[in-house]
Design an enzyme around this catalytic site. Structure first.
Site, short mmCIF file in Angstrom:
data_model
loop_
_atom_site.label_atom_id
_atom_site.label_comp_id
_atom_site.label_asym_id
_atom_site.label_seq_id
_atom_site.Cartn_x
_atom_site.Cartn_y
_atom_site.Cartn_z
CG ASP A 13 63.23 27.03 13.00
OD1 ASP A 13 64.23 26.80 14.00
OD2 ASP A 13 62.51 28.03 13.20
CG HIS A 41 69.47 21.20 12.31
ND1 HIS A 41 70.44 20.81 10.72
CD2 HIS A 41 68.61 22.51 11.79
CE1 HIS A 41 69.88 21.35 10.58
NE2 HIS A 41 68.90 22.92 10.44
#
Ligand code: GDP
Length: 425
Positions: A13, A41
């Site tokens: 992340d 993503h």
């Protein structure tokens, strides 16, 4: 320009999707080489805001070919629904811009069940899985108990192969977990509803990549998660079940001869971690709540609140080293603008001694963070596009991180949009 890998140097992340989306303009091909549909993503561009799970983040750029390599956990059901989601928002996905390796193994319908059943069995000792079937998939792949995408073109052999695997898997499902067995009818339905739809994309992508490479085409390798979730180098067993390392990219992409000169390690300006496992620099209470809100730190796939903390220099330096990062992209610097003082985890305290080496996973549980503070800048920096225009304190923060991670910071991201970036090279 040479090939490039974009990898995470933290717990995932970090903003890899946003970096891939930014840089794909300079590449011909984007390849995902590991992981599966548990990725999230996030990409924001002129077409909207997207959370990509399995599709490579180059899917938005015209003329870019996106490849799902042999190293990914290919979940046909999820992929088809993801393609449906992005095409509904105007993104074109065709066999010309998306290719699936014929050597990619398929995530089978029971992998998700097994993930869920095992997390349930573990109760409070659970791993914090996203329950997408990734761990059961990879263990079966290495046991040679799944099928490759290319087998879809050999229906009779495929059915007999699937039957053998199903009979073996039903033993575990029924006797270990007390679950209903799978039947061939269920598998045939899965083949019809999901697998058939991915067939137009399945190719010998190894041959495609080899030819493209010989023709001088530029390839960008996109990783999922980060160094600290790597199966071998991360915080085992709270890792993912694949290698998130740039060194694995040639193997998992289908181009084992690939040379990768640029390895961009993406590092967040503070720390976040989803799921279980030791997270030494973790903050709690109001301080954590404020950072989580400022960074909107909720999982892209699961919506789970992410655990947060200050930047962890010990873990990030280790993360950059194991990736062999040649440069670092520091993301989300804008999020820290609300703070009077910026906390930094500079060292760990283990057995009463300070260390700047990243410890063995079990020792991490007894480590505590050494926190120092730097002066904040208290100004909105999201519109800044040149390093010298950042407030002096923000420049000092970036330079401090660069010195201590030991890798040049060549990109500083100050917002989620494609152009919210400061380039320092
Ligand atoms: P990935 O899995 O590594 O691609 O990262 P995620 O997409 O899970 O998380 C990154 C989040 O931060 C996404 O919501 C991005 O839109 C956002 N983001 C990325 N870079 C920046 C930035 O510089 N500033 C801000 N405010 N948000 C960013």
């Amino acid at each position: 320009m040479s090939n490039c890998a974009i990898v995470g140097i933290n717990w995932g992340d970090e903003g890899k999707g946003r970096m891939v989306d930014l840089l794909t303009g300079e590449y011909d091909i984007v390849v995902r080489f590991q992981g599966g549909g548990n990725a999230g993503h996030t990409v924001e561009n002129e077409l909207g805001k997207f959370a990509l799970h399995l599709l490579p983040s180059g899917i938005f750029r015209k003329g870019v070919v996106n490849v799902l390599g042999n190293g990914v956990a290919l979940d046909p059901e999820n992929l088809i629904s993801e393609i449906g989601d992005v095409t509904a928002k105007g993104v074109s996905v065709t066999p010309d811009n998306l290719m699936i390796s014929d050597r990619a193994s398929l995530l089978l319908p029971w992998h998700r069940d097994l993930d869920e059943l095992e997390e349930k069995r573990l109760k409070d000792k659970k791993y914090g899985s996203t329950k997408q079937g990734i761990a059961p998939f990879y263990s079966d792949k290495y046991q040679k108990k799944t099928v490759m995408a290319g087998e879809l073109f050999y229906p009779e052999k495929l059915l007999s192969h699937l039957k053998d695997i199903m009979e073996w898997k039903d033993l575990t499902l029924t006797s270990v977990y007390g679950h209903e067995p799978y039947t061939m009818d269920m598998l045939e339905e899965w083949l019809r509803n999901s697998c058939k739809k991915i067939m137009p994309f399945v190719k010998n992508t190894g041959a495609f990549l080899k030819k493209a490479s010989e023709e001088g085409k530029k390839i960008l390798f996109e990783a999922q998660l980060g160094s600290l979730r790597d199966l071998d180098y991360g915080i085992y067993p709270y890792t993912t079940s694949s290698n998130t390392m740039a060194a694995f990219a040639p193997i998992g992409s289908g181009l084992p001869s690939a040379k990768i000169a640029d390895i961009i390690g993406v590092c967040k300006a503070y720390s976040t971690c989803v799921g279980e496992g030791p997270f030494v620099c973790e903050m709690f209470g109001e301080e954590a709540e404020k950072l989580r809100e400022a960074g909107r730190e909720y999982g892209a796939k699961t919506g789970r609140p992410r655990r947060v903390g200050p930047i962890d220099i010990v873990a990030s330096r280790y993360g950059a080293q194991v990736q062999a990062a040649t440069e670092v992209a520091l993301t989300k610097l804008d999020v820290l603008s609300y703070l009077d003082e910026i906390p930094v985890c500079t060292k760990y305290l283990v057995d009463g001694k300070e260390t700047d080496e990243f410890p063995f996973p079990l020792a991490l549980e007894d480590a505590s963070p050494v926190i120092e503070y730097m002066k904040g800048w208290k100004k909105d920096i999201s519109g800044v596009r040149r390093f010298e225009d950042l407030p002096k304190e923000a420049q000092e923060y970036v330079e401090y991180v660069e010195r201590n991670i030991g890798c040049p910071i060549t990109y500083v991201s100050v917002g989620p949009e494609r152009d919210s970036i400061i380039i320092r090279k």
